[in-house]
Design an enzyme around this catalytic site. Sequence first.
Site, PDB file in Angstrom:
ATOM      1  N   GLN A  33       0.755  -1.184  -0.058  1.00  0.00           N
ATOM      2  CA  GLN A  33       0.066   0.184  -0.017  1.00  0.00           C
ATOM      3  C   GLN A  33       0.893   1.274  -0.047  1.00  0.00           C
ATOM      4  OE1 GLN A  33      -2.378  -0.722   3.665  1.00  0.00           O
ATOM      5  NE2 GLN A  33      -0.619  -0.202   4.920  1.00  0.00           N
ATOM      6  N   HIS A  60       1.266  -4.748   3.185  1.00  0.00           N
ATOM      7  CA  HIS A  60       0.001  -5.143   4.016  1.00  0.00           C
ATOM      8  C   HIS A  60      -0.189  -6.351   4.129  1.00  0.00           C
ATOM      9  CE1 HIS A  60      -4.654  -4.454   3.953  1.00  0.00           C
ATOM     10  NE2 HIS A  60      -4.393  -5.075   5.016  1.00  0.00           N
ATOM     11  N   PHE A 133      -0.320  -5.815  14.161  1.00  0.00           N
ATOM     12  CA  PHE A 133      -0.571  -5.903  12.723  1.00  0.00           C
ATOM     13  C   PHE A 133       0.070  -7.134  12.041  1.00  0.00           C
ATOM     14  CE2 PHE A 133       0.231  -3.831   8.240  1.00  0.00           C
ATOM     15  CZ  PHE A 133      -0.721  -4.238   7.697  1.00  0.00           C
ATOM     16  N   GLU A 137      -2.093 -10.459  10.606  1.00  0.00           N
ATOM     17  CA  GLU A 137      -1.953 -10.924   9.437  1.00  0.00           C
ATOM     18  C   GLU A 137      -1.285 -12.500   9.186  1.00  0.00           C
ATOM     19  OE1 GLU A 137      -2.133  -9.475   6.160  1.00  0.00           O
ATOM     20  OE2 GLU A 137      -3.567  -7.910   7.302  1.00  0.00           O
ATOM     21  N   LYS A 140      -4.713 -14.463  10.321  1.00  0.00           N
ATOM     22  CA  LYS A 140      -5.558 -14.634   9.211  1.00  0.00           C
ATOM     23  C   LYS A 140      -5.078 -15.269   7.970  1.00  0.00           C
ATOM     24  CE  LYS A 140      -9.007 -11.986   6.648  1.00  0.00           C
ATOM     25  NZ  LYS A 140      -9.759 -10.840   6.447  1.00  0.00           N
ATOM     26  N   HIS A 141      -3.982 -14.960   7.671  1.00  0.00           N
ATOM     27  CA  HIS A 141      -3.316 -15.300   6.278  1.00  0.00           C
ATOM     28  C   HIS A 141      -2.175 -16.281   6.314  1.00  0.00           C
ATOM     29  CE1 HIS A 141      -6.061 -12.304   4.282  1.00  0.00           C
ATOM     30  NE2 HIS A 141      -5.436 -11.505   5.001  1.00  0.00           N
TER      31      HIS A 141
END
Length: 247
Positions: A33, A60, A133, A137, A140-141
């Site tokens: 980003q 991101h 952060f 991440e 979730k990923h």
Amino acid sequence: MRLSVVAVALLLLPLVAVLASAEQFDFFYLVQQWPGSFCDTQQGCCFPDTGKPAADFGIHGLWPNYAKCRSAGERELVGEMGLVDMGLRRKKCWPEYCNDGNPLSLWEIKDLVKQLDQSWPTLSCKSGKSMEFWSYEWRKHGTCSDLDQHGYFAAALALKARYNLTAILADAGIVPSDDDTYFLSSISDAIAEGTGFKANLECNRDASGETQLFQVYQCVDRSGKRLIDCPLPMQGKCRDRVKLPPF
């Protein structure tokens, strides 16, 4: 000597466990980003506790993705026919939250923290701590990536370093400006020429409603090491001309 059914099942358990733990996906999105576009909105931004990041594209996330959205959430109807309620199908375009029992450990990525602070900073006003952060991440990923914690973050950092989007756009004359706008096709062409692969672009709106380049989605093979042409088109809310605001 014939093996009993129980013995065969016991022998197959390790293989079943491996197959179950290997998440099936087709490619990664490496999403970067532009911080000026993140901050130049009505919502604004906040700098992390390490200070204002550099005027550079920031990571991101590295997101496992399917090349084709899949049906998910099916419910089986118990009965003689073993029918499936087709009306409850919904589309799932990426895996997520694959192992909540594997939270991010700072110890596992301790040698990467300096690079992560520079290349993967948070701009959210929720906490100001980049570790939160990164943890989100990863949860979730990253837990769906088939990579360990260190490998996941190292892969994203290596790709960003190899293909410097800020420098690639600057070489094409696309630099941050309060006044200038750029053809979206020029941005797309510059990235394709500079990296060798096509990427997807996403835009947002500044506080006055003007369109600005927000995120670049580069597609990466399942190993997390090599860029590929993006297999999916994206409706990125962009117009023919966009801004790249200063940061």
